[in-house]
Design a protein around this motif. Structure first.
Motif, short mmCIF file in Angstrom:
data_model
loop_
_atom_site.label_atom_id
_atom_site.label_comp_id
_atom_site.label_asym_id
_atom_site.label_seq_id
_atom_site.Cartn_x
_atom_site.Cartn_y
_atom_site.Cartn_z
N ILE A 18 40.62 54.19 32.96
CA ILE A 18 40.43 52.60 32.88
C ILE A 18 40.19 51.89 33.95
O ILE A 18 40.99 51.92 34.93
N PHE A 19 39.14 51.18 34.19
CA PHE A 19 38.80 50.35 35.22
C PHE A 19 38.51 49.12 34.65
O PHE A 19 37.51 48.63 34.21
N SER A 20 39.50 48.09 34.86
CA SER A 20 39.55 46.48 34.15
C SER A 20 39.76 45.63 35.28
O SER A 20 40.50 45.58 35.96
N GLU A 21 38.63 44.68 35.19
CA GLU A 21 38.77 43.51 36.03
C GLU A 21 39.28 42.42 35.22
O GLU A 21 39.41 41.26 35.71
N ASN A 22 39.89 42.46 34.06
CA ASN A 22 40.14 41.43 33.21
C ASN A 22 41.61 41.99 32.38
O ASN A 22 41.65 42.33 31.10
N TYR A 23 42.45 42.50 33.31
CA TYR A 23 43.79 42.96 32.84
C TYR A 23 44.54 41.87 31.76
O TYR A 23 45.15 42.51 30.83
N PRO A 24 44.59 40.75 32.10
CA PRO A 24 45.08 39.72 31.22
C PRO A 24 44.62 39.86 29.55
O PRO A 24 45.22 39.98 28.73
N GLU A 25 43.37 40.41 29.59
CA GLU A 25 42.67 40.33 28.15
C GLU A 25 42.86 41.86 27.64
O GLU A 25 43.30 41.66 26.42
N MET A 26 43.11 42.95 28.48
CA MET A 26 43.34 44.07 28.04
C MET A 26 44.96 44.33 27.68
O MET A 26 45.39 45.12 26.64
N ASP A 27 45.91 43.46 28.38
CA ASP A 27 47.25 43.77 27.99
C ASP A 27 47.98 42.67 28.26
O ASP A 27 48.75 42.62 29.39
N PRO A 28 48.02 41.63 27.63
CA PRO A 28 48.72 40.25 27.82
C PRO A 28 50.29 40.36 28.23
O PRO A 28 50.77 39.60 29.13
N LYS A 29 50.72 41.19 27.48
CA LYS A 29 52.21 41.25 27.72
C LYS A 29 52.57 41.81 28.98
O LYS A 29 53.35 41.20 29.61
#
Length: 635
Positions: free
Chosen positions: A105-116
């Motif tokens: 997983i390479f995510s530049e939008n972590y809040p959208e991927m896992d808000p908790k």
């Protein structure tokens, strides 16, 4: 202008490559200083975070039974975030992608991927890469940033390479830890075992023993190691002992009952249980000897009784009430012809945790709680009655009244009264539970070692100072695609001749410095059974004898052929690209000359004479001449 831009991009790529190599070098250097796996992973994790300029990270390891992943180490992660993320369900999205399918997983939008998790950590970007070894996912490498960050292709590849190496390192260090723990267990078992223990090679020489044997036989360890086992027996018993051991080898196991003679000439009566086994990769005999001196004294009394030696009443009194019976560590019993107990010594009662009153007049089969072994034991008593010959070393398993199981060894002799009439049976009873447990532990330990060594992907060899194999794990034959590698072969026989001197010097340096491991992995080439060059790396540890002297090397060999072939293809690709680059620059320069409307023919020809050599690899050795009509143009 275009050329300047190309030069700038080339320098940036070179700088990035230089930083990556420096980064990998620093990780390897730091990792070599680590003393345990947790420290190692923390060093690697800290280096990755600093290199990427990220804000924190953690490494998770998978617990297959619980279907969770647990944090084994972290760097700079907030306490609230760790408390929430200390465990992750590996089957829950989005992380099941990494843990179950092995997709990073390479995510530049972590809040959208896992808000908790974002609320607790405040991270904006995340990289989660699986740790894979032998096609099995064992955990993940995670780094996070509080800034939006877009990972480049090179960064993704670098992180995946590091993750693969971390997975391999974890498995290697776990194997090394298991080997250390098992070695320690065997050492403790050997040192605390109260029986005499001998490991004997195919030539009959002792290659290992335990402290109790050294102490009781009054030899030093150096004197016993290398001594032929037969020399421990008195001269008059040596020939019979040879024959007995030969029979045991043919039957895979058995009992040898001859006395030992100590260094100062004292006899120790022993009963030696001998079985075939493995010591490392060597076929050996494992001998465990029990001191039966007191039992022998009692049996001598029984023999005298059976032969109707004079004064039977005195002998009977001695057997029943004598000091030997009452102080012996062996149990003694007498039963009548119906199998009812008529006399027992104190040790017998203690062994079975009962009083004399509870046992007397009970049938021995009912008292011992025997079921499956009733027929065999009953037949043994019948044989003794019919033949008049005693039976020794009968082993049976019994259950005491408190549900504790014991293994006992007993003998059966005819019991005669003072007139010489058979009135029942008598014999010696010994508790051999601990000895049996020790034998099983020894076998299990050897099995564990063999499974670890034979199931690792890498090959393990032991090479003596004479340059010959002392041990070869099966993986070496698999790596080299050969089935003709044997112990005793010269190690140099399988090394590419140009690499032999370099490899031997590395081993020599390790011995001179007296280090546990050589400074770094050594790469060298071999030839497999199909004639193909195989690249290997070796991690070498000094191999010691029981006295602590270095007598060779233990070497862990890893096949890196695929990595080397990949590096070679990359170099060849770079050569082709560099050549194409020069050719394109040449054509571009000529096109620029032709576009210049103010240039004369001579200007164009002169420029061409200068540009064309630059398209060749050896530009300083190229001579160009252009002929127009009858006129020659030289640079």
């Amino acid at each position: 202008m275009q050329e300047s831009k190309n030069n700038r991009l080339s320098k940036e790529n070179e700088n990035l490559a230089s930083r990556e190599y420096k980064f990998l070098y620093n990780i390897i250097k730091s990792a070599n200083e680590a003393t345990d796996i947790e420290q190692l992973l923390k060093i690697i994790l800290d280096a990755i975070i600093k290199f990427m300029n990220f804000d924190g990270g953690g490494i998770y390891l998978v617990n297959e039974k619980k279907r969770i992943a647990e944090v084994i180490c972290n760097v700079d992660l907030p306490e609230d975030f760790i408390n929430m993320a200390v465990q992750i369900n590996i089957d829950d999205p989005p992380y099941e992608q990494v843990f179950n399918r092995g997709i990073p997983i390479f995510s530049e939008n972590y809040p959208e991927m896992d808000p908790k998790f974002f609320i607790q950590g405040g991270f904006q970007s995340l990289a989660s890469i699986p740790l894979i070894t032998k096609q099995k996912i064992i955990g993940t490498l995670n780094i996070a940033s509080k800034q939006r960050y877009e990972f480049s292709i090179d960064e993704k590849e670098l992180l995946e390479i590091i993750a693969r190496e971390i997975g391999t390192v974890i498995v290697k260090m776990n194997i090394e830890q298991e080997l250390k723990e098992n070695n320690q267990k065997v050492k403790v078992l050997f040192e605390t075992l109260q029986e005499f223990l001998f490991i004997i090679n195919s030539e009959g020489n002792i290659i290992h023993t335990n402290p109790i044997a050294i102490s009781r036989l009054n030899y030093s360890k150096e004197e016993l190691i290398g001594m032929n086992m037969i020399k421990l027996y008195p001269v008059e018993f040596q020939e019979k002992a040879k024959e007995s051991i030969a029979d045991i080898i043919n039957n895979q196991e058995g009992i040898c009952e001859f006395p030992f003679i100590t260094k100062n000439g004292e006899l120790i009566y022993v009963e030696t249980s001998i079985s075939m086994g493995k010591w490392g990769n060597e076929n050996v005999l494992i001998g465990i000897s029990h001191d039966i001196s007191k039992r022998k004294k009692i049996e001598e009394i029984l023999k005298k009784k059976e032969k109707k030696i004079t004064d039977l009443k005195i002998l009977e009194s001695e057997l029943r009430y004598g000091l030997i019976l009452e102080t012996s560590n062996e149990g003694y019993y007498e039963v009548d012809l119906d199998g009812k107990f008529k006399f027992l010594n104190r040790t017998f009662c203690e062994m079975f945790e009962c009083s004399m009153e509870e046992i007397i007049d009970q049938n021995f089969i009912q008292f011992l709680g025997l079921t499956e072994e009733i027929e065999n034991l009953s037949n043994a008593f019948k044989d003794v009655f019919n033949t008049g010959q005693p039976k020794n070393d009968i082993q049976i398993e019994i259950a005491l009244k408190n549900d504790i199981t014991k293994i006992i060894e007993t003998s059966i002799h005819l019991n005669n009264n003072s007139e010489g009439h058979i009135v029942g049976y008598c014999g010696i009873v010994r508790d051999i539970t601990n000895r049996k447990i020790a034998e099983e532990k020894l076998k299990e330990s050897e099995k564990i070692f063999r499974n670890i060594i034979e199931n690792t992907r890498d090959a393990i060899i032991i090479v003596g100072f004479d340059g010959r194999f002392k041990y070869i794990s099966p993986q070496l034959g698999t790596i080299l695609k050969r089935n003709d590698i044997h112990e005793g072969d010269l190690f140099s026989k399988y090394i590419y001749k140009d690499d032999l001197e370099y490899l031997l010097q590395a081993f020599k340096n390790a011995t001179i410095k007296g280090k546990t491991f050589i400074d770094k992995e050594v790469e060298f080439r071999t030839i497999d059974g199909n004639g193909k060059i195989i690249w290997l790396t070796s991690i070498t540890k000094n191999y010691h004898d029981d006295s602590g002297n270095i007598i060779g090397f233990i070497v862990l060999l890893t096949d890196i052929t695929e990595d080397k072939e990949g590096q070679q293809k990359l170099k060849e690709s770079e050569v082709i690209l560099r050549k194409k680059y020069k050719e394109l620059n040449c054509l571009y320069g000529i096109s620029k000359l032709l576009e210049n409307k103010e240039a004369t023919l001579e200007d164009i020809i002169s420029g061409t004479l200068y540009i064309i050599p630059l398209a060749w690899e050896l530009s300083n050795e190229i001579y160009i001449r252009i002929i127009v009509s009858t006129k020659f143009f030289d640079p």
